[in-house]
Design a protein around this motif. Sequence first.
Motif: not given
Length: 366
Positions: A154-156, A167-168, A119-121
């Motif tokens: 974490v991103i999933a 479904d990542t 999450p680059d934001y």
Amino acid sequence: MKIVVTGTRGIPDISGGVETHCENLYPRIAAMGHDVTVLRRSCYVTDNNRVDEYKGVHISDIYAPRKKSFEAIVHTFLAVVKAKRLHADVLHVHAIGPSIMVPFGRMLGMKVVSTNHGPDYDRGKWGRLAKMVLTTGERFGTRYSNRVIVISQVIADILRNKYGRNDTDLIYNGVNTPAESTSTDYIKSLGLKPGEYVLAVGRFVKEKGFHDLIEAWRRLGRTDMKLVIAGDSDHPDSYSEQLKRTGAEVGVIFTGYIKGEKLNQLCHNAALFVLPSYHEGLPIALLEAMSYRLDVLVSDIPANTLKELEADDFFPVGDVDALAAAIDRKLSRRATPRTYDLTDYNWDNIARATVKVYEEVLNNKQ
């Protein structure tokens, strides 16, 4: 299979986590017999990396303004158009900012895979408008990509909770086994001795937390060790300039961007690696430190909590006193070298897993 890649600044020898990821991944995919083209941002082309091909990967330079607010979005728009002209079987878009162009790629009839590197934001360098664009990019990439690759659990979890995408494909960042370094000429040129310095590596942006590390080093006041920070800023600003000034006041050694033998020597001979970051996807710099068998100390953000690490390897993010105490404790124990199980981070396995995603997309297995 013809694969066209955008979202990265480019390869080779361009600093950044996504760039390191691509520089390791795509030569392996090309070696598997696939036609791979990386569309590089023109503003990062120098006399040192001006090439048309790198280890079997075709390199094509596409215009990008050297301005962080517009660089990625302008380049990615032009890159999507270029990918269509190249008749890409699969367009692979890296990072959430460039992923704002995923619907455009789909509209042009291409199969699109995106990789969410985090999450680059959450990064401090972005203003309100940029954060909105990044959030939109995350949403568009998640909803409209044929397949979404994530580099950490974490991103999933973020994409499942925010967008309901279950479904990542979890494919980690990788790390190479480092070549042995028998020379110490570079570290000696910096006034360093093997085993007598702490090392940090990364870009000079606020979320890397180097300001905390420098302040912790000041409070620690150790004279038997030195602190080395390898890296610099892509876009020099008040933060990076202040970082260098405060670091110089306490004797920090700044090397600038280094790769190859210079970085190899620094990593082979460090006593401790520290990563005090506030934001990461899956930090390649940490994986590389582990591949050098360095003792490590990292902030306790979710992206850093690898299962290969121990409780003693973490400190509360942003807590300067805790960071200073943990550095002191680690240096007193002298735990380098350590052994880590890095099986999950093998680049050859990562390349095979990525190609499998491409093949399933082309076979409409989404």
